[in-house]
Design a protein around this motif. Structure first.
Motif, mmCIF file in Angstrom:
data_model
loop_
_atom_site.group_PDB
_atom_site.id
_atom_site.type_symbol
_atom_site.label_atom_id
_atom_site.label_comp_id
_atom_site.label_asym_id
_atom_site.label_seq_id
_atom_site.Cartn_x
_atom_site.Cartn_y
_atom_site.Cartn_z
ATOM 1 N N ALA A 73 127.329 -93.750 21.655
ATOM 2 C CA ALA A 73 126.945 -94.734 20.516
ATOM 3 C C ALA A 73 126.044 -95.623 20.778
ATOM 4 N N THR A 86 123.688 -88.997 15.069
ATOM 5 C CA THR A 86 124.799 -88.152 15.009
ATOM 6 C C THR A 86 125.813 -88.358 16.125
ATOM 7 N N ALA A 89 127.489 -91.584 15.922
ATOM 8 C CA ALA A 89 128.583 -91.519 14.948
ATOM 9 C C ALA A 89 129.744 -90.883 15.811
ATOM 10 N N LEU A 151 130.613 -83.649 15.544
ATOM 11 C CA LEU A 151 129.617 -84.694 15.458
ATOM 12 C C LEU A 151 128.543 -84.419 16.532
#
Length: 163
Positions: A73, A86, A89, A151
Motif C-alpha cells: 500500500a 493497483t 489498492a 488486484l
C-alpha cells in the motif's frame, strides 16, 4: 526497492490466496456443518478451532499477508503508475476487508463465544447469533481476500513498477 516490488507482490498473491481459501472453507463448509450440531457442540468445536488456529503457520500467513499488504500500500503509492496503484489498492482492500473486519467483528464474537458458560442458555442464544453474524463477516473476509488476490495479480501482470 523497485526490483523487490514484483517479488513482494507475488508473495502477497500467495498470502492473500491462502487466507481466501481458509475463509472460503469456513463460509461454505465448516460453519454449515457446525450449524447441524447442538449449540453446545457447535460452540465447543468453534472454540477449539479458535484456540488451535493460533499457531505459527496461521500467524505467518495471516500477519504476513497483512505486512505485505501494508508495504505494498505504501510503496505502491510512492511508486505510482497503474501497477503501483493497483498493488496499493490490493493492500488497502486486504487491510480493511480482512484485518479490519477480523479485529472489529470476528475476534470479539470469538471472545464472547469463549466467555459464554458451556451448555448454558446464554451460550445457546449466542451460538445462533454467532452462526449468522460471524459467518456474514467471514463472507466479507473471503471476498476481500479474493479481491486483494485479483488486484495483486493484476498489478503483477502489469509488471508492477519496474522503475
Amino acid at each position: 526497492m523497485a526490483s523487490a516490488f514484483p517479488i513482494l507482490t507475488f508473495l502477497a498473491i500467495l498470502a492473500a490466496a491462502l487466507n481466501a481459501g481458509l475463509f472460503f472453507i469456513f463460509s461454505v463448509c465448516i460453519m454449515a456443518a457446525f450449524a447441524r450440531l447442538s449449540p453446545a457442540e457447535g460452540a465447543a468445536a468453534m472454540n477449539a478451532i479458535n484456540v488451535v488456529i493460533q499457531n505459527p503457520w496461521f500467524f505467518s500467513a495471516f500477519f504476513g499477508a497483512a505486512l505485505l499488504s501494508l508495504v505494498l500500500a505504501v510503496l505502491g503509492f510512492l511508486q505510482g503508475g497503474a501497477g503501483g496503484l493497483t498493488a496499493a489498492a490490493g493492500g488497502i482492500v486486504f487491510l480493511v476487508a480482512v484485518i479490519g473486519v477480523t479485529i472489529v467483528f470476528n475476534v470479539p464474537l470469538n471472545d464472547a463465544l469463549a466467555a459464554a458458560p458451556a451448555g448454558s442458555a446464554e451460550q445457546a442464544a449466542l451460538w445462533q447469533r454467532y452462526l449468522d453474524v460471524w459467518t456474514m463477516w467471514n463472507h466479507v473476509r473471503t471476498a476481500g481476500s479474493l479481491a486483494a488476490v485479483a488486484l495483486f495479480a493484476f498489478a503483477f501482470r502489469q509488471g508492477v513498477p519496474l522503475g
